[in-house]
Design a protein around this motif. Structure first.
Motif, short mmCIF file in Angstrom:
data_model
loop_
_atom_site.label_atom_id
_atom_site.label_comp_id
_atom_site.label_asym_id
_atom_site.label_seq_id
_atom_site.Cartn_x
_atom_site.Cartn_y
_atom_site.Cartn_z
N UNK A 227 0.86 -1.18 0.00
CA UNK A 227 0.00 0.00 0.00
C UNK A 227 0.90 1.23 0.00
N UNK A 228 0.63 2.15 -0.95
CA UNK A 228 1.47 3.34 -1.12
C UNK A 228 0.60 4.57 -1.33
N UNK A 229 1.09 5.75 -1.00
CA UNK A 229 0.32 6.98 -1.25
C UNK A 229 0.10 7.23 -2.74
N UNK A 230 1.05 6.81 -3.57
CA UNK A 230 0.96 7.02 -5.02
C UNK A 230 1.63 5.83 -5.71
N UNK A 231 1.38 5.63 -7.01
CA UNK A 231 2.04 4.53 -7.71
C UNK A 231 3.56 4.68 -7.67
N UNK A 232 4.30 3.57 -7.73
CA UNK A 232 5.76 3.66 -7.75
C UNK A 232 6.24 4.49 -8.93
N UNK A 233 7.39 5.07 -8.77
CA UNK A 233 7.96 5.88 -9.85
C UNK A 233 8.42 5.01 -11.02
N UNK A 234 8.67 3.72 -10.77
CA UNK A 234 9.10 2.82 -11.84
C UNK A 234 7.94 1.95 -12.30
N UNK A 235 7.91 1.66 -13.58
CA UNK A 235 6.87 0.78 -14.11
C UNK A 235 7.09 -0.64 -13.60
N UNK A 236 6.02 -1.45 -13.53
CA UNK A 236 6.13 -2.77 -12.91
C UNK A 236 7.26 -3.64 -13.45
N UNK A 237 7.41 -3.70 -14.79
CA UNK A 237 8.43 -4.60 -15.32
C UNK A 237 9.84 -4.10 -15.00
N UNK A 238 10.02 -2.76 -14.94
CA UNK A 238 11.32 -2.20 -14.57
C UNK A 238 11.60 -2.47 -13.09
N UNK A 239 10.57 -2.28 -12.26
CA UNK A 239 10.72 -2.52 -10.83
C UNK A 239 11.05 -3.99 -10.56
N UNK A 240 10.40 -4.90 -11.30
CA UNK A 240 10.68 -6.32 -11.13
C UNK A 240 12.13 -6.64 -11.46
N UNK A 241 12.68 -6.02 -12.50
CA UNK A 241 14.08 -6.25 -12.86
C UNK A 241 15.02 -5.74 -11.78
N UNK A 242 14.72 -4.55 -11.25
CA UNK A 242 15.57 -3.96 -10.22
C UNK A 242 15.56 -4.83 -8.96
#
Length: 302
Positions: A227-242
């Motif tokens: 749960x976050x105040x806003x969506x992550x700054x990275x897109x899901x596929x980029x975040x998954x790679x990181x």
């Protein structure tokens, strides 16, 4: 396919062995009496199919009953070798646990068909046993249990997470994470190892997203809800790679324990609509569903 032949007629056993050889089957183990067979089986020998002479001294039906009491052979196919005039004995042996029969005047094609059916039954039994062991392992490791992964700043129990959504946090973003091979890890790990893996994954997720306000809860089956105040700054596929690169730091530990390395998937951020309030359960469900139906575009839940 390992076969056991129980027959007191050496001439017939010789013919049967030659026929099995022509069918491309391995040479069977052979015993001439029920006592010899039970001694062999009692010593721990396991067979994929038992070929049993209906005219065995002492009675084939009695031996069938005793075979079915052995844990390793409670479901092993038993193929009777019968003469046509032995209908009464045949019925008794089948009722006692025999699986099938062929005439003593054996036709090679019929024998191949009967043994093929026995092989399929054996394979199905092995698959069922493997599935039962896997399910037992998953249950022992707590795979389906949303047990809390505590001791990390930013991790809460699932019930508290849902309460946070109910009480004044409906404008926040829900985000799901899944360890795609969590089932394989749970089946191979001890309960402690599986919990350590969950803690490791949660720590990696929080280290990246805690500065953006993420709180996290384990939802069972290797899935986490965020749960976050806003969506992550990275897109899901980029975040998954990181996150995957950060998880790889402990790859040698998983390799040393002979455990699969966790593969992390990231879902799409989900938010309630502006005019329609969603229940916490619906928001969580939709966030988890995005892991099963990936879509590169963020969605808004209405």
């Amino acid at each position: 396919m390992r076969l056991l032949v129980i027959d007191h007629d050496p001439a017939f056993v010789l013919v049967l062995r030659q026929m099995l050889d022509r069918l491309g089957l391995p040479d069977p183990d052979c015993t001439a009496t029920a006592r010899e067979a039970l001694r062999l089986l009692g010593a721990g020998a396991r067979f994929d199919c038992i070929i049993l002479d209906l005219d065995l001294p002492g009675g084939a039906a009695a031996l069938c009953r005793r075979l079915r009491l052995l844990p390793e052979h409670g479901a092993t196919p038993i193929l009777l070798i019968a003469r046509p005039q032995k209908d009464g004995d045949l019925a008794e042996a089948l009722a006692a646990g025999a699986s099938d029969y062929v005439s003593r005047q054996i036709d090679p094609l019929e024998l191949r068909a009967r043994l093929g059916m026995a092989a399929r039954l054996t394979d199905e039994r092995r698959r069922s046993r493997a599935l039962a062991l896997r399910l037992h392992g998953l249950a022992a490791a707590g795979f389906g249990d949303p047990r809390p992964v505590l001791g990390l700043d930013g991790v809460m129990e699932l019930a508290a997470f849902e309460d946070r959504l109910r009480h004044g946090h409906t404008g926040q973003t829900a985000l799901a994470f899944r360890i795609g091979n969590a089932g394989a890890i749970a089946a191979a790990a001890t309960a402690g190892q599986y919990h350590d893996m969950l803690t490791h994954v949660a720590a990696v997720i929080l280290d990246r997203l805690r500065p953006e306000g993420l709180v996290l809860a384990h939802a069972g089956q290797g899935e986490f809800m965020g749960l976050m105040p806003a969506p992550p700054t990275e897109r899901p596929h980029v975040l998954a790679q990181v996150l995957g690169l950060r998880l790889a730091d402990r790859a040698p530990i998983y390799d040393r324990l002979a455990l699969p390395r966790p593969i992390l998937q990231v879902g799409k951020p989900m938010r309630p609509g502006l005019f329609f309030r969603s229940t916490p359960e619906r928001l969580i469900h939709r966030a988890r569903e995005t892991l099963r139906r990936p879509d590169p575009a963020p969605q808004v839940l209405v």
